[in-house]
Scaffold this motif. Structure first.
Motif, PDB file in Angstrom:
ATOM      1  N   SER A  72       0.740  -1.260  -0.051  1.00  0.00           N
ATOM      2  CA  SER A  72       0.046   0.022   0.019  1.00  0.00           C
ATOM      3  C   SER A  72       0.812   1.349  -0.085  1.00  0.00           C
ATOM      4  CB  SER A  72      -0.838   0.059   1.372  1.00  0.00           C
ATOM      5  OG  SER A  72      -1.859  -1.201   1.235  1.00  0.00           O
ATOM      6  N   VAL A  73       0.246   2.349  -0.413  1.00  0.00           N
ATOM      7  CA  VAL A  73       0.888   3.717  -0.127  1.00  0.00           C
ATOM      8  C   VAL A  73       0.172   4.473   0.634  1.00  0.00           C
ATOM      9  CG1 VAL A  73       1.946   3.597  -2.506  1.00  0.00           C
ATOM     10  CG2 VAL A  73      -0.302   4.500  -2.182  1.00  0.00           C
ATOM     11  N   ARG A  74       0.802   5.419   1.270  1.00  0.00           N
ATOM     12  CA  ARG A  74       0.191   6.459   2.476  1.00  0.00           C
ATOM     13  C   ARG A  74      -0.219   7.547   1.526  1.00  0.00           C
ATOM     14  NH1 ARG A  74      -0.959   6.852   7.417  1.00  0.00           N
ATOM     15  NH2 ARG A  74       0.383   5.082   8.094  1.00  0.00           N
ATOM     16  N   LEU A  75      -1.379   8.133   1.462  1.00  0.00           N
ATOM     17  CA  LEU A  75      -1.978   9.159   0.824  1.00  0.00           C
ATOM     18  C   LEU A  75      -2.105  10.180   1.847  1.00  0.00           C
ATOM     19  CD1 LEU A  75      -4.336   6.814  -1.412  1.00  0.00           C
ATOM     20  CD2 LEU A  75      -2.087   7.944  -2.106  1.00  0.00           C
ATOM     21  N   GLY A  76      -1.840  11.309   1.626  1.00  0.00           N
ATOM     22  CA  GLY A  76      -2.075  12.528   2.418  1.00  0.00           C
ATOM     23  C   GLY A  76      -1.078  13.789   2.157  1.00  0.00           C
ATOM     24  N   PRO A  77      -1.217  14.783   2.812  1.00  0.00           N
ATOM     25  CA  PRO A  77      -0.092  16.000   2.427  1.00  0.00           C
ATOM     26  C   PRO A  77       1.328  15.647   2.616  1.00  0.00           C
ATOM     27  CG  PRO A  77      -2.119  16.482   4.328  1.00  0.00           C
ATOM     28  CD  PRO A  77      -2.293  15.110   3.836  1.00  0.00           C
ATOM     29  N   GLY A  78       1.802  16.116   1.689  1.00  0.00           N
ATOM     30  CA  GLY A  78       3.394  15.973   1.698  1.00  0.00           C
ATOM     31  C   GLY A  78       3.691  14.929   0.556  1.00  0.00           C
ATOM     32  N   LYS A 147      -7.141  18.633  -0.399  1.00  0.00           N
ATOM     33  CA  LYS A 147      -8.667  18.041   0.364  1.00  0.00           C
ATOM     34  C   LYS A 147      -8.512  17.022   1.192  1.00  0.00           C
ATOM     35  CE  LYS A 147     -10.656  20.467  -3.454  1.00  0.00           C
ATOM     36  NZ  LYS A 147     -11.387  20.495  -4.712  1.00  0.00           N
ATOM     37  N   ILE A 148      -8.758  16.715   2.361  1.00  0.00           N
ATOM     38  CA  ILE A 148      -8.724  15.644   3.233  1.00  0.00           C
ATOM     39  C   ILE A 148      -9.840  14.936   2.958  1.00  0.00           C
ATOM     40  CG2 ILE A 148      -8.354  15.051   5.444  1.00  0.00           C
ATOM     41  CD1 ILE A 148      -5.738  16.607   4.255  1.00  0.00           C
TER      42      ILE A 148
END
Length: 591
Positions: A72-78, A147-148
């Motif tokens: 999996s990949v982590r998806l979020g700001p950054g 957008k979260i």
């Protein structure tokens, strides 16, 4: 932690026992160094793992640890502005901590878990939210508001919600009361790379991805949410064409995957993109770009994962309502990784040694593109532009042939054009776009003239020129009738003055669609006026005015992108020149 033992090592392929409790596509840690791997087959108690790091030094009987989760990949700001390897490990942070080489067994690092971001909630306590809803925003860069999103499997009532403030991406910012209990929500979530992110429905593509490249925007247009292949042999400009599209297309976000190509090509991206200014916003181009580098000297197996890592990131921003353009350079290297793993598994090979499932893998990759109504209610798109590197420019090889089956725009690069310094080296006879009918309303609404009709007209002229060149090569141009000689001249003007574009010229590197139309319209005025005079019996030598033709060829440099009035001046000069010819031959009154 479930554990097995290594019983066989074959390059990036490791066999272990007992692995009956392991799941297909489960991420595992291999050996004492805990190398990252993925389970690709389970037969009874025997399991096969492809390892995404160098297996040199690995030994029999070392452990294989289960993680209980898929790759999996982590998806979020950054994510924006960062550079990752094929499994989302941040290369900049690795370089700062460990030097120029990626050490073995550093684990599955991803986004910075400690950096804080200013979260602004957009929902309220007690609101009922559907899966994938937007709950807040983060100003990630000067161009992108992140957008979260709720994870696609979480829906319910907001029971707790953090105030506006600074949080890292793994702090709980909300609690959602679902049918199955309370679920804490952070600013990031993980998603398995091989599973397409869900949407409400896919829609027909009807908007042009403006690239500023005339041969694309006019002759072989790309729709937002479209699928594109750029096949070509070594040196024909696949990478440069992708670079131009990445630099100047009007997508909101660019995901650039260097999949198995040479490291110097990714170096060029790293050196150029931070210096470039986005033509639409005036901000640095890296403020809307994600780079994934899995170059030719990195482990082969990770090439295969890098494609899926990139498309998953692209889908995530699509779900926020953004138009994303993803460059894959090149899908041939990805297919070669499939071939190598398949060979080590001793599977029955298909054509040229590629696995029999190559077509379904290519299809599965491209079908994740499209224009979609997302779970959050936004409309976003993923456009995929994949380079293909057939050996010797042989388009009949399996990767090119199977890619052609699943894409709607095929931009065939020609080595003769490239070696004659005609760039972009997209051959007008071998390329096609299936999006022209869908984009006709877009052209009508944006432009005053009928661009699709001009396109058809000049493609026909280019096809006629190809046939006439066969005669010219045998007996010379002088034997042709004057109207056919003029057709050859118009085709030359189209090729040199319109299709050929200088990526290093400040005016010509990016051309607005309105200027592209004016340029083609000017060539059409020359064609129609010249043909009308030729039909009156005027000789070809008088019809072809060298100074006038030179000014038309050079209008791409001489007329700036915001001074369209000069086209009116040039068109009037063309009409005046041929009016004087008609008067000279008594075909028109002076009045």
């Amino acid at each position: 932690m479930t554990e097995a033992k290594i019983i066989e090592i074959n390059g990036p392929v490791v066999v272990g026992e007992p692995m009956g409790s392991f799941s297909m596509r489960e991420m595992v840690q291999v050996g004492k160094k805990k190398l990252i791997g993925e389970v690709i087959a389970v037969e009874g108690e025997r399991g096969i793992v492809q390892v995404y790091e160098d297996t040199e030094g690995l030994k029999r009987d070392e452990p294989i640890y289960a993680t209980g989760a898929p790759l999996s990949v982590r998806l979020g700001p950054g994510m924006i502005g960062a550079m990752f390897d094929g499994i989302e490990r941040p290369l900049n942070r690795i370089e700062s901590a460990h030097g120029a080489f990626i050490p073995e067994g550093i684990g599955l690092m991803n986004l910075d878990l400690e950096k804080t971001w200013h979260f602004v909630p957009t929902v309220h306590k007690g609101d009922k939210l559907s899966a994938g809803a937007i709950i807040g925003t983060v100003a990630e860069t000067s161009m992108i508001t992140h957008k979260i999103l709720l994870p696609p499997h979480v829906a319910g009532t907001v029971k707790k919600l953090s105030r506006e403030g600074d949080y890292n991406i793994i702090e709980d910012i909300a609690v959602i009361e679902t049918e199955h209990g309370e679920v804490p929500v952070q600013m990031s979530h993980e998603w398995p790379v091989r599973v397409p992110r869900p949407v409400k429905n896919f829609e027909d593509t009807n908007t042009l991805l403006v690239t500023g490249q005339r041969v694309l925007d006019v002759f072989f247009p790309i729709a937002k949410g479209g699928t594109v292949a750029i096949p070509g042999s070594f040196g024909t400009g696949k990478t440069m064409t992708q670079h131009q599209i990445a630099k100047y297309c009007d997508a909101d976000i660019i995901v650039y995957i260097g999949c198995g190509e040479r490291g110097n090509e990714m170096t060029e991206v790293l050196e150029d993109f931070p210096k470039l200014v986005d033509p639409y916003s005036g901000n640095p181009l890296m403020d809307r770009t994600i780079l994934i580098a899995n170059t030719s000297n990195m482990p082969v197996a990770a090439r295969e994962a890098s494609i899926y890592t990139g498309i998953t990131m692209a889908e995530y921003f699509r779900d926020q309502g953004y138009d994303v353009a993803m460059m894959a350079d090149s899908t041939s290297r990805w297919a070669e990784a499939l071939r190598e793993i398949s060979g080590r598994l001793e599977e029955m090979p298909a054509e040229e040694g590629y696995p029999a499932y190559l077509p379904s893998r290519i299809a599965g990759f491209y079908e994740r593109c499209g224009l979609a109504e997302t779970l959050s209610g936004e409309t976003g798109s993923v456009t995929t532009i994949g380079a293909v590197s057939p050996a010797g420019g042989d388009f009949s090889e399996p990767v090119t042939e199977n890619t052609r089956r699943f894409v709607n725009t095929f931009l065939a690069l020609d080595k003769d054009l490239a070696y004659s310094r005609h760039y972009p080296a997209i051959h007008w006879l071998n390329s096609y776009s299936g999006y022209v009918p869908q984009l006709s309303n877009y052209y009508d609404n944006r432009l005053e003239g009928d661009l699709p009709e001009l396109r058809r007209k000049f493609l026909k002229i280019l096809h006629e020129e190809s046939k006439l060149q066969e005669i010219v090569m045998l007996v010379g141009e002088d034997v042709l009738p004057d109207n056919e000689r003029f057709t050859l001249e118009i085709a030359r003007i189209v090729k040199v003055g319109f299709l050929q574009q200088n990526a290093f010229h400040k005016v010509d590197t990016f051309v607005p669609l309105e200027k592209q139309y004016e340029m083609l319209h000017t060539i059409d005025v020359l064609y129609e006026e010249g043909m009308s005079v030729l039909n009156m019996g005027v000789s070809i030598n008088e019809v072809k005015d060298e100074k006038l033709i030179a000014d038309i060829v050079n209008m791409k440099y001489d007329i700036t992108n915001d001074d369209f009035a000069q086209f009116t001046v040039l068109n009037n000069r063309i009409r005046e020149y041929y009016r004087n010819l008609r008067m000279q031959y008594g075909q028109e009154d002076e009045a």
